[in-house]
Design a protein around this motif. Structure first.
Motif, PDB file in Angstrom:
ATOM      1  N   GLU A  59       0.822  -1.214   0.000  1.00 11.83           N
ATOM      2  CA  GLU A  59       0.000   0.000   0.000  1.00 11.83           C
ATOM      3  C   GLU A  59       0.854   1.261   0.000  1.00 11.83           C
ATOM      4  OE1 GLU A  59      -2.394  -0.426   3.460  1.00 11.83           O
ATOM      5  OE2 GLU A  59      -3.537  -2.143   2.671  1.00 11.83           O
ATOM      6  N   SER A  60       1.946   1.253   0.754  1.00 10.02           N
ATOM      7  CA  SER A  60       2.830   2.414   0.822  1.00 10.02           C
ATOM      8  C   SER A  60       3.481   2.683  -0.530  1.00 10.02           C
ATOM      9  CB  SER A  60       3.910   2.205   1.885  1.00 10.02           C
ATOM     10  OG  SER A  60       3.340   2.038   3.164  1.00 10.02           O
ATOM     11  N   LEU A  61       3.935   1.623  -1.194  1.00 12.83           N
ATOM     12  CA  LEU A  61       4.553   1.781  -2.511  1.00 12.83           C
ATOM     13  C   LEU A  61       3.528   2.245  -3.534  1.00 12.83           C
ATOM     14  CD1 LEU A  61       6.804  -1.401  -2.484  1.00 12.83           C
ATOM     15  CD2 LEU A  61       7.606   0.959  -2.431  1.00 12.83           C
ATOM     16  N   GLU A  62       2.313   1.745  -3.419  1.00 10.47           N
ATOM     17  CA  GLU A  62       1.242   2.131  -4.329  1.00 10.47           C
ATOM     18  C   GLU A  62       0.911   3.619  -4.184  1.00 10.47           C
ATOM     19  OE1 GLU A  62      -2.732   0.086  -4.130  1.00 10.47           O
ATOM     20  OE2 GLU A  62      -1.688  -1.181  -5.582  1.00 10.47           O
ATOM     21  N   ASP A  63       0.866   4.084  -2.924  1.00  8.65           N
ATOM     22  CA  ASP A  63       0.562   5.493  -2.650  1.00  8.65           C
ATOM     23  C   ASP A  63       1.791   6.381  -2.759  1.00  8.65           C
ATOM     24  OD1 ASP A  63      -2.012   4.665  -2.105  1.00  8.65           O
ATOM     25  OD2 ASP A  63      -1.697   4.571   0.073  1.00  8.65           O
ATOM     26  N   LYS A  64       2.972   5.745  -2.890  1.00  3.56           N
ATOM     27  CA  LYS A  64       4.251   6.465  -2.916  1.00  3.56           C
ATOM     28  C   LYS A  64       4.457   7.281  -1.645  1.00  3.56           C
ATOM     29  CE  LYS A  64       4.108   6.722  -7.947  1.00  3.56           C
ATOM     30  NZ  LYS A  64       4.130   7.568  -9.162  1.00  3.56           N
ATOM     31  N   GLN A  65       3.974   6.738  -0.534  1.00  2.00           N
ATOM     32  CA  GLN A  65       4.072   7.438   0.743  1.00  2.00           C
ATOM     33  C   GLN A  65       4.291   6.444   1.884  1.00  2.00           C
ATOM     34  OE1 GLN A  65       0.365   9.602   1.000  1.00  2.00           O
ATOM     35  NE2 GLN A  65       1.207  11.424   0.019  1.00  2.00           N
ATOM     36  N   LEU A  66       5.377   6.645   2.587  1.00  2.00           N
ATOM     37  CA  LEU A  66       5.618   5.941   3.846  1.00  2.00           C
ATOM     38  C   LEU A  66       6.200   6.987   4.786  1.00  2.00           C
ATOM     39  CD1 LEU A  66       5.693   3.384   5.580  1.00  2.00           C
ATOM     40  CD2 LEU A  66       7.976   2.903   4.660  1.00  2.00           C
ATOM     41  N   TYR A  67       5.354   7.474   5.672  1.00  2.00           N
ATOM     42  CA  TYR A  67       5.770   8.594   6.520  1.00  2.00           C
ATOM     43  C   TYR A  67       6.648   8.131   7.672  1.00  2.00           C
ATOM     44  CZ  TYR A  67       2.374  11.481   4.055  1.00  2.00           C
ATOM     45  OH  TYR A  67       1.679  12.165   3.084  1.00  2.00           O
ATOM     46  N   HIS A  68       7.635   8.985   7.982  1.00  2.00           N
ATOM     47  CA  HIS A  68       8.484   8.766   9.135  1.00  2.00           C
ATOM     48  C   HIS A  68       7.592   8.607  10.366  1.00  2.00           C
ATOM     49  CE1 HIS A  68      11.498   9.420  12.243  1.00  2.00           C
ATOM     50  NE2 HIS A  68      12.444   9.371  11.318  1.00  2.00           N
ATOM     51  N   PHE A  69       7.907   7.624  11.204  1.00  2.00           N
ATOM     52  CA  PHE A  69       7.012   7.306  12.313  1.00  2.00           C
ATOM     53  C   PHE A  69       6.956   8.406  13.366  1.00  2.00           C
ATOM     54  CE2 PHE A  69       6.041   5.028  16.354  1.00  2.00           C
ATOM     55  CZ  PHE A  69       4.767   4.600  16.011  1.00  2.00           C
ATOM     56  N   PHE A  70       8.048   9.135  13.558  1.00  2.00           N
ATOM     57  CA  PHE A  70       8.101  10.097  14.647  1.00  2.00           C
ATOM     58  C   PHE A  70       7.889  11.544  14.206  1.00  2.00           C
ATOM     59  CE2 PHE A  70      10.250   6.443  16.420  1.00  2.00           C
ATOM     60  CZ  PHE A  70       9.734   6.406  17.708  1.00  2.00           C
ATOM     61  N   LEU A  71       7.937  11.827  12.924  1.00  2.00           N
ATOM     62  CA  LEU A  71       7.747  13.200  12.453  1.00  2.00           C
ATOM     63  C   LEU A  71       6.270  13.473  12.227  1.00  2.00           C
ATOM     64  CD1 LEU A  71      10.674  13.659   9.903  1.00  2.00           C
ATOM     65  CD2 LEU A  71      10.540  14.492  12.243  1.00  2.00           C
ATOM     66  N   GLY A  72       5.722  14.413  12.978  1.00  2.00           N
ATOM     67  CA  GLY A  72       4.326  14.781  12.802  1.00  2.00           C
ATOM     68  C   GLY A  72       3.329  13.777  13.337  1.00  2.00           C
ATOM     69  N   ASN A  73       3.802  12.740  14.024  1.00  4.43           N
ATOM     70  CA  ASN A  73       2.911  11.721  14.590  1.00  4.43           C
ATOM     71  C   ASN A  73       2.485  12.182  15.986  1.00  4.43           C
ATOM     72  OD1 ASN A  73       1.546   9.427  15.387  1.00  4.43           O
ATOM     73  ND2 ASN A  73       3.186   7.994  14.849  1.00  4.43           N
ATOM     74  N   THR A  74       1.462  13.019  16.029  1.00  3.07           N
ATOM     75  CA  THR A  74       1.066  13.657  17.292  1.00  3.07           C
ATOM     76  C   THR A  74       0.518  12.673  18.316  1.00  3.07           C
ATOM     77  OG1 THR A  74      -1.091  14.179  16.313  1.00  3.07           O
ATOM     78  CG2 THR A  74       0.608  15.886  16.213  1.00  3.07           C
ATOM     79  N   THR A  75       0.077  11.488  17.884  1.00  4.05           N
ATOM     80  CA  THR A  75      -0.437  10.511  18.850  1.00  4.05           C
ATOM     81  C   THR A  75       0.650  10.051  19.816  1.00  4.05           C
ATOM     82  OG1 THR A  75       0.013   8.690  17.300  1.00  4.05           O
ATOM     83  CG2 THR A  75      -2.181   9.670  17.238  1.00  4.05           C
ATOM     84  N   LEU A  76       1.917  10.168  19.393  1.00  2.00           N
ATOM     85  CA  LEU A  76       3.012   9.755  20.258  1.00  2.00           C
ATOM     86  C   LEU A  76       3.190  10.694  21.442  1.00  2.00           C
ATOM     87  CD1 LEU A  76       5.630   8.744  17.544  1.00  2.00           C
ATOM     88  CD2 LEU A  76       4.322   7.205  19.002  1.00  2.00           C
TER      89      LEU A  76
END
Length: 415
Positions: A319-336
Protein backbone atom coordinates in the motif's frame (compact mmCIF):
# COMPACT_ATOMS: atom_id res chain seq x y z
CA UNK A 1 5.63 -32.09 3.37
CA UNK A 2 4.13 -29.52 5.70
CA UNK A 3 0.40 -29.35 6.23
CA UNK A 4 -0.97 -26.33 4.40
CA UNK A 5 -3.61 -25.42 7.01
CA UNK A 6 -3.37 -21.94 8.51
CA UNK A 7 -2.63 -23.33 11.99
CA UNK A 8 0.10 -25.64 10.77
CA UNK A 9 1.50 -22.91 8.54
CA UNK A 10 1.77 -20.61 11.55
CA UNK A 11 3.85 -23.31 13.24
CA UNK A 12 6.24 -23.21 10.27
CA UNK A 13 6.55 -19.43 10.64
CA UNK A 14 7.37 -19.97 14.32
CA UNK A 15 10.02 -22.53 13.41
CA UNK A 16 11.59 -20.15 10.90
CA UNK A 17 11.66 -17.39 13.48
CA UNK A 18 13.43 -19.67 15.96
CA UNK A 19 16.05 -20.68 13.40
CA UNK A 20 16.91 -17.13 12.29
CA UNK A 21 16.98 -15.59 15.79
CA UNK A 22 19.93 -15.27 18.13
CA UNK A 23 19.43 -16.62 21.63
CA UNK A 24 19.48 -14.09 24.46
CA UNK A 25 22.82 -15.55 25.66
CA UNK A 26 24.39 -15.13 22.23
CA UNK A 27 23.23 -11.53 21.97
CA UNK A 28 24.42 -10.76 25.50
CA UNK A 29 27.90 -12.17 24.83
CA UNK A 30 28.26 -10.21 21.59
CA UNK A 31 26.99 -7.01 23.20
CA UNK A 32 29.32 -7.23 26.18
CA UNK A 33 32.33 -7.93 23.98
CA UNK A 34 31.49 -5.15 21.54
CA UNK A 35 30.75 -2.56 24.23
CA UNK A 36 34.03 -3.39 25.98
CA UNK A 37 36.02 -2.87 22.77
CA UNK A 38 34.20 0.39 21.95
CA UNK A 39 34.76 1.80 25.45
CA UNK A 40 38.47 0.98 25.29
CA UNK A 41 38.71 2.64 21.90
CA UNK A 42 36.94 5.79 23.10
CA UNK A 43 39.15 6.00 26.20
CA UNK A 44 42.24 5.97 23.98
CA UNK A 45 40.64 8.57 21.69
CA UNK A 46 40.11 10.86 24.69
CA UNK A 47 43.78 10.46 25.61
CA UNK A 48 44.84 11.41 22.08
CA UNK A 49 42.49 14.38 21.68
CA UNK A 50 43.96 17.88 21.96
CA UNK A 51 42.82 21.22 23.32
CA UNK A 52 39.96 22.56 21.24
CA UNK A 53 38.67 19.15 20.16
CA UNK A 54 35.06 18.17 20.89
CA UNK A 55 34.57 16.40 24.21
CA UNK A 56 33.66 12.72 23.84
CA UNK A 57 31.06 11.89 26.51
CA UNK A 58 31.42 8.85 28.77
CA UNK A 59 28.03 7.32 27.96
CA UNK A 60 27.58 5.50 24.67
CA UNK A 61 24.15 4.69 23.25
CA UNK A 62 23.48 1.35 21.61
CA UNK A 63 20.92 1.64 18.84
CA UNK A 64 19.16 -0.58 16.33
CA UNK A 65 18.18 -4.23 16.15
CA UNK A 66 20.84 -5.57 18.52
CA UNK A 67 19.38 -3.52 21.37
CA UNK A 68 15.71 -3.93 20.45
CA UNK A 69 15.52 -7.72 20.17
CA UNK A 70 15.19 -7.51 16.37
CA UNK A 71 18.52 -8.93 15.24
CA UNK A 72 18.55 -11.91 12.85
CA UNK A 73 21.34 -14.38 12.21
CA UNK A 74 22.42 -12.79 8.95
CA UNK A 75 23.37 -9.64 10.88
CA UNK A 76 26.68 -9.32 12.72
CA UNK A 77 26.38 -5.60 13.33
CA UNK A 78 26.16 -3.19 16.23
CA UNK A 79 25.41 0.52 16.07
CA UNK A 80 26.43 3.10 18.65
CA UNK A 81 25.83 6.81 18.91
CA UNK A 82 28.81 8.54 20.52
CA UNK A 83 27.62 11.77 22.22
CA UNK A 84 29.96 14.73 21.90
CA UNK A 85 29.83 18.31 23.23
CA UNK A 86 31.73 21.49 22.63
CA UNK A 87 34.54 22.51 24.99
CA UNK A 88 34.28 25.71 26.95
CA UNK A 89 33.72 28.53 26.20
CA UNK A 90 31.29 27.31 23.52
CA UNK A 91 27.75 26.03 23.61
CA UNK A 92 25.92 24.08 20.89
CA UNK A 93 22.37 25.19 20.08
CA UNK A 94 20.36 22.99 17.65
CA UNK A 95 17.87 24.60 15.23
CA UNK A 96 15.00 22.99 13.32
CA UNK A 97 12.39 23.69 10.70
CA UNK A 98 11.32 27.23 9.95
CA UNK A 99 12.36 30.75 10.88
CA UNK A 100 10.23 33.54 12.36
CA UNK A 101 8.77 34.30 8.93
CA UNK A 102 7.60 30.69 8.68
CA UNK A 103 9.96 30.09 5.77
CA UNK A 104 11.36 26.58 5.39
CA UNK A 105 15.05 26.81 6.25
CA UNK A 106 16.02 23.23 7.08
CA UNK A 107 15.04 19.98 5.40
CA UNK A 108 12.66 17.62 7.13
CA UNK A 109 14.40 14.96 9.23
CA UNK A 110 17.43 17.23 9.68
CA UNK A 111 18.64 20.00 11.94
CA UNK A 112 21.48 22.48 12.22
CA UNK A 113 23.72 23.12 15.22
CA UNK A 114 24.74 26.70 15.90
CA UNK A 115 27.97 27.24 17.81
CA UNK A 116 27.63 30.04 20.36
CA UNK A 117 30.44 31.52 22.42
CA UNK A 118 29.44 31.99 26.03
CA UNK A 119 29.95 35.42 27.51
CA UNK A 120 31.92 36.04 30.71
CA UNK A 121 33.76 32.72 30.51
CA UNK A 122 37.35 33.32 31.51
CA UNK A 123 40.02 31.65 29.43
CA UNK A 124 41.71 29.15 31.72
CA UNK A 125 45.46 28.77 31.62
CA UNK A 126 45.61 25.23 32.91
CA UNK A 127 42.02 24.13 32.45
CA UNK A 128 39.58 23.43 29.66
CA UNK A 129 40.76 25.80 27.03
CA UNK A 130 43.81 27.79 26.02
CA UNK A 131 42.85 29.00 22.56
CA UNK A 132 39.09 29.59 22.34
CA UNK A 133 39.15 30.08 18.56
CA UNK A 134 40.42 26.56 17.87
CA UNK A 135 37.14 24.67 18.15
CA UNK A 136 35.08 27.05 16.03
CA UNK A 137 37.81 27.48 13.41
CA UNK A 138 38.33 23.74 13.06
CA UNK A 139 34.80 22.40 13.23
CA UNK A 140 32.36 25.14 12.20
CA UNK A 141 31.34 26.88 8.98
CA UNK A 142 29.42 30.16 9.19
CA UNK A 143 28.75 29.63 12.91
CA UNK A 144 27.30 26.13 12.36
CA UNK A 145 28.91 22.86 13.42
CA UNK A 146 29.94 20.89 10.32
CA UNK A 147 29.04 17.17 10.40
CA UNK A 148 31.65 16.52 7.70
CA UNK A 149 34.45 18.05 9.77
CA UNK A 150 33.29 16.20 12.88
CA UNK A 151 33.24 12.89 10.98
CA UNK A 152 36.73 13.46 9.60
CA UNK A 153 38.10 14.38 13.05
CA UNK A 154 36.40 11.38 14.68
CA UNK A 155 37.63 8.96 12.02
CA UNK A 156 41.21 10.24 12.16
CA UNK A 157 41.26 10.01 15.95
CA UNK A 158 39.81 6.48 15.85
CA UNK A 159 42.44 5.38 13.30
CA UNK A 160 45.21 6.53 15.64
CA UNK A 161 43.59 5.03 18.71
CA UNK A 162 42.85 1.54 17.34
CA UNK A 163 46.53 0.64 16.89
CA UNK A 164 46.98 0.92 20.67
CA UNK A 165 44.33 -1.73 21.41
CA UNK A 166 45.91 -5.15 21.21
CA UNK A 167 44.49 -8.43 22.42
CA UNK A 168 45.37 -12.04 21.67
CA UNK A 169 43.27 -13.68 18.92
CA UNK A 170 41.44 -10.40 18.16
CA UNK A 171 42.06 -8.12 15.19
CA UNK A 172 40.58 -4.62 15.00
CA UNK A 173 40.42 -2.78 11.68
CA UNK A 174 38.44 0.06 10.16
CA UNK A 175 36.73 -0.03 6.78
CA UNK A 176 35.14 2.78 4.80
CA UNK A 177 31.69 2.46 3.21
CA UNK A 178 30.75 5.81 1.72
CA UNK A 179 30.75 8.32 4.57
CA UNK A 180 30.38 5.61 7.22
CA UNK A 181 33.37 4.36 9.17
CA UNK A 182 32.99 0.78 10.41
CA UNK A 183 35.04 -0.93 13.11
CA UNK A 184 35.53 -4.63 12.31
CA UNK A 185 36.13 -6.97 15.26
CA UNK A 186 37.58 -10.29 14.13
CA UNK A 187 38.02 -12.97 16.80
CA UNK A 188 39.84 -16.20 15.95
CA UNK A 189 39.35 -15.51 12.23
CA UNK A 190 35.57 -16.00 12.49
CA UNK A 191 33.00 -13.82 10.73
CA UNK A 192 33.77 -10.27 11.90
CA UNK A 193 31.40 -8.15 13.93
CA UNK A 194 30.79 -4.78 12.26
CA UNK A 195 30.42 -1.78 14.53
CA UNK A 196 29.18 1.61 13.31
CA UNK A 197 30.25 4.52 15.51
CA UNK A 198 28.41 7.78 14.83
CA UNK A 199 29.16 11.10 16.60
CA UNK A 200 25.95 12.65 17.94
CA UNK A 201 24.77 15.82 19.68
CA UNK A 202 21.84 15.63 22.09
CA UNK A 203 19.00 18.14 21.97
CA UNK A 204 15.89 17.90 24.12
CA UNK A 205 14.89 14.24 23.83
CA UNK A 206 16.46 13.39 20.47
CA UNK A 207 19.93 13.24 18.94
CA UNK A 208 21.37 14.83 15.83
CA UNK A 209 23.90 12.50 14.20
CA UNK A 210 26.75 13.31 11.83
CA UNK A 211 25.29 11.45 8.88
CA UNK A 212 25.07 13.23 5.53
CA UNK A 213 21.99 14.01 3.53
CA UNK A 214 21.56 11.25 0.96
CA UNK A 215 19.81 13.09 -1.87
CA UNK A 216 20.66 16.09 -4.05
CA UNK A 217 20.43 19.03 -1.68
CA UNK A 218 21.94 21.60 -4.08
CA UNK A 219 18.54 22.12 -5.71
CA UNK A 220 16.72 21.90 -2.43
CA UNK A 221 18.95 23.24 0.27
CA UNK A 222 22.33 24.80 -0.57
CA UNK A 223 24.13 24.49 2.79
CA UNK A 224 24.13 20.71 3.05
CA UNK A 225 27.38 20.69 5.03
CA UNK A 226 25.54 22.02 8.09
CA UNK A 227 22.76 19.38 8.04
CA UNK A 228 22.68 16.85 10.88
CA UNK A 229 20.28 13.94 10.59
CA UNK A 230 17.67 13.53 13.31
CA UNK A 231 17.85 10.22 15.17
CA UNK A 232 14.90 8.81 17.08
CA UNK A 233 16.68 5.61 18.10
CA UNK A 234 16.14 6.22 21.80
CA UNK A 235 12.43 6.90 21.19
CA UNK A 236 12.09 3.78 19.03
CA UNK A 237 13.51 1.64 21.80
CA UNK A 238 11.24 3.28 24.39
CA UNK A 239 8.16 2.86 22.18
CA UNK A 240 8.90 -0.84 21.59
CA UNK A 241 9.42 -1.47 25.32
CA UNK A 242 6.17 0.33 26.19
CA UNK A 243 4.15 -1.53 23.56
CA UNK A 244 5.66 -4.89 24.50
CA UNK A 245 4.50 -4.41 28.09
CA UNK A 246 0.87 -4.26 26.86
CA UNK A 247 1.04 -7.34 24.60
CA UNK A 248 0.27 -11.00 25.37
CA UNK A 249 2.94 -13.33 26.72
CA UNK A 250 5.26 -14.55 23.94
CA UNK A 251 3.72 -12.05 21.51
CA UNK A 252 4.79 -12.36 17.88
CA UNK A 253 5.53 -8.70 17.12
CA UNK A 254 9.33 -9.01 17.00
CA UNK A 255 9.17 -12.30 15.12
CA UNK A 256 7.07 -10.74 12.35
CA UNK A 257 9.65 -8.06 11.58
CA UNK A 258 12.59 -10.46 11.88
CA UNK A 259 11.10 -12.80 9.30
CA UNK A 260 10.66 -9.93 6.82
CA UNK A 261 14.20 -8.67 7.47
CA UNK A 262 15.61 -12.15 6.90
CA UNK A 263 13.67 -12.64 3.65
CA UNK A 264 14.80 -9.22 2.43
CA UNK A 265 18.47 -10.02 3.11
CA UNK A 266 18.11 -13.40 1.42
CA UNK A 267 16.39 -11.92 -1.64
CA UNK A 268 19.02 -9.19 -1.93
CA UNK A 269 21.69 -11.84 -2.54
CA UNK A 270 19.93 -12.93 -5.75
CA UNK A 271 21.35 -11.82 -9.10
CA UNK A 272 19.69 -9.61 -10.08
CA UNK A 273 18.23 -8.65 -6.71
CA UNK A 274 14.51 -7.76 -6.72
CA UNK A 275 13.89 -4.02 -6.56
CA UNK A 276 11.93 -4.29 -3.33
CA UNK A 277 14.85 -5.89 -1.49
CA UNK A 278 17.41 -3.35 -2.70
CA UNK A 279 15.41 -0.10 -2.72
CA UNK A 280 13.64 -0.69 0.59
CA UNK A 281 15.95 -0.50 3.59
CA UNK A 282 15.49 -2.28 6.90
CA UNK A 283 14.32 1.09 8.21
CA UNK A 284 11.46 1.14 5.68
CA UNK A 285 10.38 -2.29 6.94
CA UNK A 286 10.75 -1.17 10.53
CA UNK A 287 8.72 2.01 9.95
CA UNK A 288 5.80 0.07 8.45
CA UNK A 289 6.04 -2.37 11.37
CA UNK A 290 5.99 0.46 13.94
CA UNK A 291 2.71 1.73 12.47
CA UNK A 292 1.19 -1.75 12.76
CA UNK A 293 2.47 -2.04 16.32
CA UNK A 294 0.77 1.26 17.14
CA UNK A 295 -2.52 0.55 15.33
CA UNK A 296 -3.23 -3.12 16.06
CA UNK A 297 -4.97 -4.29 19.21
CA UNK A 298 -2.90 -6.32 21.70
CA UNK A 299 -4.69 -9.64 21.06
CA UNK A 300 -3.73 -9.40 17.37
CA UNK A 301 -0.12 -10.08 18.40
CA UNK A 302 -0.87 -13.46 19.97
CA UNK A 303 1.72 -16.14 19.00
CA UNK A 304 -0.95 -17.80 16.86
CA UNK A 305 -1.19 -14.63 14.74
CA UNK A 306 2.43 -14.60 13.49
CA UNK A 307 1.66 -15.61 9.90
CA UNK A 308 -1.22 -13.13 9.72
CA UNK A 309 0.97 -10.26 10.99
CA UNK A 310 3.81 -11.02 8.56
CA UNK A 311 1.38 -10.97 5.65
CA UNK A 312 -0.16 -7.77 7.00
CA UNK A 313 3.30 -6.18 7.05
CA UNK A 314 3.76 -7.07 3.38
CA UNK A 315 0.34 -5.56 2.58
CA UNK A 316 1.32 -2.39 4.44
CA UNK A 317 4.46 -2.09 2.30
CA UNK A 318 2.48 -2.75 -0.89
CA UNK A 319 0.00 0.00 0.00
CA UNK A 320 2.83 2.41 0.82
CA UNK A 321 4.55 1.78 -2.51
CA UNK A 322 1.24 2.13 -4.33
CA UNK A 323 0.56 5.49 -2.65
CA UNK A 324 4.25 6.47 -2.92
CA UNK A 325 4.07 7.44 0.74
CA UNK A 326 5.62 5.94 3.85
CA UNK A 327 5.77 8.59 6.52
CA UNK A 328 8.48 8.77 9.14
CA UNK A 329 7.01 7.31 12.31
CA UNK A 330 8.10 10.10 14.65
CA UNK A 331 7.75 13.20 12.45
CA UNK A 332 4.33 14.78 12.80
CA UNK A 333 2.91 11.72 14.59
CA UNK A 334 1.07 13.66 17.29
CA UNK A 335 -0.44 10.51 18.85
CA UNK A 336 3.01 9.76 20.26
CA UNK A 337 2.75 12.87 22.43
CA UNK A 338 -0.03 11.19 24.41
CA UNK A 339 2.09 8.09 24.83
CA UNK A 340 4.93 10.14 26.40
CA UNK A 341 7.40 8.88 23.80
CA UNK A 342 8.36 12.30 22.46
CA UNK A 343 7.85 15.83 23.75
CA UNK A 344 7.44 17.58 20.39
CA UNK A 345 5.75 16.69 17.10
CA UNK A 346 8.86 17.78 15.16
CA UNK A 347 7.69 19.35 11.92
CA UNK A 348 5.23 18.05 9.41
CA UNK A 349 5.30 14.45 8.20
CA UNK A 350 8.38 13.27 6.31
CA UNK A 351 7.83 10.85 3.41
CA UNK A 352 10.58 8.20 3.35
CA UNK A 353 9.75 7.31 -0.28
CA UNK A 354 9.82 10.86 -1.63
CA UNK A 355 13.16 10.57 -3.41
CA UNK A 356 12.68 7.16 -5.02
CA UNK A 357 12.04 7.04 -8.73
CA UNK A 358 8.47 6.33 -9.71
CA UNK A 359 9.39 3.32 -11.89
CA UNK A 360 11.37 1.80 -9.00
CA UNK A 361 8.35 2.07 -6.72
CA UNK A 362 6.12 0.45 -9.35
CA UNK A 363 8.50 -2.49 -9.86
CA UNK A 364 8.99 -2.97 -6.12
CA UNK A 365 5.22 -2.91 -5.63
CA UNK A 366 4.70 -5.56 -8.30
CA UNK A 367 7.39 -7.80 -6.82
CA UNK A 368 5.96 -7.55 -3.31
CA UNK A 369 2.51 -8.51 -4.62
CA UNK A 370 4.00 -11.69 -6.11
CA UNK A 371 5.92 -12.31 -2.89
CA UNK A 372 2.70 -12.01 -0.90
CA UNK A 373 0.99 -14.71 -2.99
CA UNK A 374 3.94 -17.10 -2.70
CA UNK A 375 5.07 -16.30 0.81
CA UNK A 376 3.83 -19.50 2.47
CA UNK A 377 5.67 -21.70 0.00
CA UNK A 378 8.82 -19.55 0.35
CA UNK A 379 8.74 -19.88 4.14
CA UNK A 380 8.27 -23.66 3.81
CA UNK A 381 11.24 -23.96 1.44
CA UNK A 382 13.53 -21.79 3.56
CA UNK A 383 12.57 -23.72 6.68
CA UNK A 384 13.36 -27.05 5.04
CA UNK A 385 16.71 -25.79 3.71
CA UNK A 386 17.73 -24.39 7.09
CA UNK A 387 16.87 -27.70 8.75
CA UNK A 388 18.90 -29.61 6.15
CA UNK A 389 21.86 -27.24 6.64
CA UNK A 390 21.62 -27.66 10.39
CA UNK A 391 21.62 -31.46 10.03
CA UNK A 392 24.55 -31.29 7.61
CA UNK A 393 26.54 -29.10 10.03
CA UNK A 394 25.86 -31.49 12.89
CA UNK A 395 27.02 -34.45 10.81
CA UNK A 396 30.18 -32.57 9.79
CA UNK A 397 30.95 -31.79 13.42
CA UNK A 398 30.42 -35.43 14.39
CA UNK A 399 32.80 -36.55 11.62
CA UNK A 400 35.46 -34.10 12.75
CA UNK A 401 35.16 -35.29 16.35
CA UNK A 402 35.29 -38.92 15.23
CA UNK A 403 38.43 -38.34 13.16
CA UNK A 404 40.15 -36.73 16.15
CA UNK A 405 39.41 -39.67 18.47
CA UNK A 406 42.34 -42.08 19.01
CA UNK A 407 42.06 -45.43 17.28
CA UNK A 408 41.81 -48.69 19.24
CA UNK A 409 45.45 -49.46 18.45
CA UNK A 410 46.67 -46.11 19.68
CA UNK A 411 48.79 -46.14 22.78
CA UNK A 412 46.96 -44.50 25.65
CA UNK A 413 48.93 -44.32 28.89
CA UNK A 414 47.11 -45.03 32.11
CA UNK A 415 47.35 -42.09 34.46
Amino acid sequence: MYNSSAVQQNVIYQELSDMISFTSDEIQRQRELTENVVKRLLNKMRELSVSGDPVIEEDIIGTGSSFEGLKVREEHEFDFMIPIRSPLPYRLSPEFGTDKRDIKTILNMFGQIRCIRLQNVMEMQGGYYKRPADFKDKFCANDYLSPKRIREWFQSLADRAVIHIKEKNMDLTFSQQGPARTLNININKQKPISVDLVPAVKTNDIYLVAKPYGGSPEDYYPSNDSLWRMSFSVQERLFIVQKTSTLPLNSCHRQALKIMKYIKQKERKNIPAPHWSSCLSSYHLKTAWLYLLQQNRPHEWQPSCLRERVLELIRKLVESLEDKQLYHFFLGNTTLLNEKVISDAYYSKGNLLSEMKSETLVQANSQLRILYKNFDSMVNEICQNLQLNKQHNLESMENEIYQELPSQNSYCPIL
